[in-house]
Design a protein around this motif. Structure first.
Motif, short mmCIF file in Angstrom:
data_model
loop_
_atom_site.label_atom_id
_atom_site.label_comp_id
_atom_site.label_asym_id
_atom_site.label_seq_id
_atom_site.Cartn_x
_atom_site.Cartn_y
_atom_site.Cartn_z
N GLY A 36 -22.48 13.69 -19.32
CA GLY A 36 -23.20 14.89 -19.83
C GLY A 36 -22.63 15.80 -18.84
N PHE A 37 -22.47 15.65 -17.49
CA PHE A 37 -22.00 16.74 -16.33
C PHE A 37 -20.51 16.86 -16.73
N ALA A 38 -19.76 15.97 -17.09
CA ALA A 38 -18.60 16.30 -17.55
C ALA A 38 -18.22 17.13 -18.55
N PHE A 39 -19.01 16.91 -19.84
CA PHE A 39 -18.82 17.55 -20.81
C PHE A 39 -19.55 19.14 -20.76
N ALA A 40 -20.27 19.28 -20.00
CA ALA A 40 -21.29 20.59 -19.79
C ALA A 40 -20.44 21.49 -18.69
N TYR A 41 -19.87 20.81 -17.85
CA TYR A 41 -19.09 21.78 -16.62
C TYR A 41 -17.63 21.60 -16.46
N LEU A 42 -17.08 20.58 -16.85
CA LEU A 42 -15.74 20.44 -16.69
C LEU A 42 -14.68 20.67 -17.54
N ILE B 5 -25.47 5.47 -25.13
CA ILE B 5 -24.41 6.53 -24.34
C ILE B 5 -24.27 7.86 -25.04
N PRO B 6 -23.96 7.70 -26.27
CA PRO B 6 -23.69 9.07 -27.21
C PRO B 6 -24.79 10.00 -27.20
N PHE B 7 -25.79 9.41 -27.39
CA PHE B 7 -27.16 10.39 -27.22
C PHE B 7 -27.31 10.75 -25.84
N SER B 8 -27.34 9.89 -25.19
CA SER B 8 -27.65 10.25 -23.59
C SER B 8 -26.75 11.42 -23.17
N THR B 9 -25.51 11.40 -23.47
CA THR B 9 -24.46 12.37 -23.11
C THR B 9 -24.76 13.60 -23.71
N ILE B 10 -24.99 13.68 -24.99
CA ILE B 10 -25.36 14.82 -25.76
C ILE B 10 -26.58 15.46 -25.30
N PHE B 11 -27.58 14.83 -25.04
CA PHE B 11 -28.90 15.17 -24.74
C PHE B 11 -28.83 15.89 -23.44
N LEU B 12 -28.29 15.13 -22.41
CA LEU B 12 -28.27 15.77 -21.13
C LEU B 12 -27.13 16.87 -20.85
N ALA B 13 -26.15 16.90 -21.57
CA ALA B 13 -25.17 17.89 -21.87
C ALA B 13 -25.84 19.16 -22.36
N SER B 14 -26.58 18.91 -23.20
CA SER B 14 -27.31 20.16 -23.77
C SER B 14 -28.32 20.83 -22.91
N ALA B 15 -29.20 19.80 -22.17
CA ALA B 15 -30.13 20.12 -21.16
C ALA B 15 -29.48 20.88 -19.80
N MET B 16 -28.09 20.34 -19.33
CA MET B 16 -27.52 21.19 -18.23
C MET B 16 -27.12 22.44 -18.78
N PRO C 188 -37.19 16.28 -15.42
CA PRO C 188 -37.82 16.41 -16.76
C PRO C 188 -36.96 16.11 -17.86
N ALA C 189 -35.86 16.57 -18.12
CA ALA C 189 -34.82 15.83 -19.40
C ALA C 189 -34.68 14.66 -18.88
N MET C 190 -34.45 13.81 -17.83
CA MET C 190 -34.07 12.48 -17.81
C MET C 190 -35.10 11.95 -17.99
N SER C 191 -36.50 12.25 -17.52
CA SER C 191 -37.63 11.44 -18.09
C SER C 191 -37.76 11.57 -19.28
N THR C 192 -37.69 12.50 -20.26
CA THR C 192 -37.87 12.41 -21.60
C THR C 192 -36.50 11.60 -22.03
N LEU C 193 -35.52 11.56 -21.66
CA LEU C 193 -34.41 10.48 -22.19
C LEU C 193 -34.69 9.33 -22.13
N ALA C 194 -35.19 9.04 -20.73
CA ALA C 194 -35.27 7.58 -20.44
C ALA C 194 -36.79 6.96 -21.23
N LEU C 195 -37.62 7.89 -21.88
CA LEU C 195 -38.70 7.54 -22.64
C LEU C 195 -38.16 7.10 -24.06
N PHE C 196 -37.60 7.97 -24.47
CA PHE C 196 -36.81 7.82 -25.87
C PHE C 196 -35.90 6.67 -25.91
N LEU C 197 -35.32 6.33 -24.68
CA LEU C 197 -34.53 5.09 -24.76
C LEU C 197 -35.28 3.98 -24.65
N PHE C 198 -36.40 4.02 -23.95
CA PHE C 198 -37.40 2.73 -23.80
C PHE C 198 -37.80 2.45 -25.07
#
Length: 277
Positions: A94-100, A152-163, A195-205
């Motif tokens: 997500g960091f790579a897609f958001a900033y690099l 991984i696809p959902f995690s990447t898109i979710f965190l990239a959007s949050a970043m 907060p975003a990582m906690s939300t993602l972790a709950l979704f994945l759980f």
């Protein structure tokens, strides 16, 4: 004057509708919980009939006779690495897609998006043969690795959007101060992304805990079955014993409900992060 008279009619109507929806949503869970502490004779009296006394032995019978002690720990063994690895890898990608900037960035992002749309039923047969070729059938790896790949696809898109919702001024100041990418990720992005990582972790759980198809196809050894899969075989043995059957269902869904209740504030904070930017 009643305090209700100060509430606008539209707001009052909306509250009534929300309370009705909440009641309709929670009633099946309450009936499930009520049935799980009944005896067979109490069940015949009606769905809303209260038992003479709670039969908590139904949970003991379900836990022991249904092998839920094995299924429960198997689910824990699978869920923890799937959630941890998916959040960690999603944070990096997500960091790579958001900033690099890198070649084929847009193409790879589109491929990840398409990966979210492919149902497990479409690749479960090739996945089975691949796992069999690797000798991973009836192992924890067969349950963990595919679910990490699916997450991984959902995690990447979710965190990239949050970043992308983070304050640009903070990141620009860090770059001007000569901070490296790893430092920015570790010291600036990660604390802001909790907060975003906690939300993602709950979704994945929730998704990993409820996963049924992959354990059903890749595992046929009772020692590796997870709770949803174990519930299927438990239901086949206790179809006529409704209280014990519902007690097993409560055991399956209770961790999900408790986890959400504990982390609901972080969940809501993660969903609303960036909304007021």
């Amino acid at each position: 004057m009643s305090r209700w008279s100060n509430i606008p009619a539209g707001t009052l109507f909306l509250r009534i509708v929300l309370w009705l929806l909440a009641f309709v949503t929670i009633t099946p869970f309450l009936l499930l919980l009520l049935t799980s502490i009944k005896s067979k004779a109490d069940v015949l009296k009606g769905a809303f009939a209260l038992p003479a006394y709670p039969h908590f032995e139904n949970y003991v019978d379900a836990w022991n006779a249904g092998h839920f002690n094995i299924y429960f720990w198997n689910s824990i063994i699978v869920v923890i690495p799937v959630v941890a690895a998916s959040v960690f890898l999603g944070l990096l990608t997500g960091f790579a897609f958001a900033y690099l900037s890198f070649p084929f960035r847009r193409t790879l992002f589109a491929i990840l998006t398409l990966g979210m749309m492919v149902p497990a039923e479409a690749f479960i047969i090739p996945l089975y043969y691949e796992m069999r070729y690797l000798g991973l059938i009836n192992t924890y790896a067969a349950l963990i690795l595919p679910q990490i790949a699916m997450s991984i696809p959902f995690s990447t898109i979710f965190l990239a959007s949050a970043m992308q919702q983070l304050p640009e001024e903070v990141l620009e100041a860090a770059v001007l101060d000569g901070a490296g990418r790893f430092y920015i990720l570790r010291k600036i992005v990660v604390p802001l992304m909790v907060p975003a990582m906690s939300t993602l972790a709950l979704f994945l759980f929730i998704w990993t805990w409820n996963e049924f198809l992959i354990p059903f196809i890749l595992v046929n050894d009772d020692d590796y079955r997870t709770l949803p899969l174990g519930m299927l075989f438990f239901q086949g043995r206790y179809t006529v014993n409704t209280p014990v059957l519902t007690a097993g269902a409560v055991i399956v869904i209770a961790p999900l409900i408790l986890t959400y209740l504990v982390f609901q504030r972080r969940f809501i904070a993660g969903l609303t992060a960036g909304a007021t930017k």
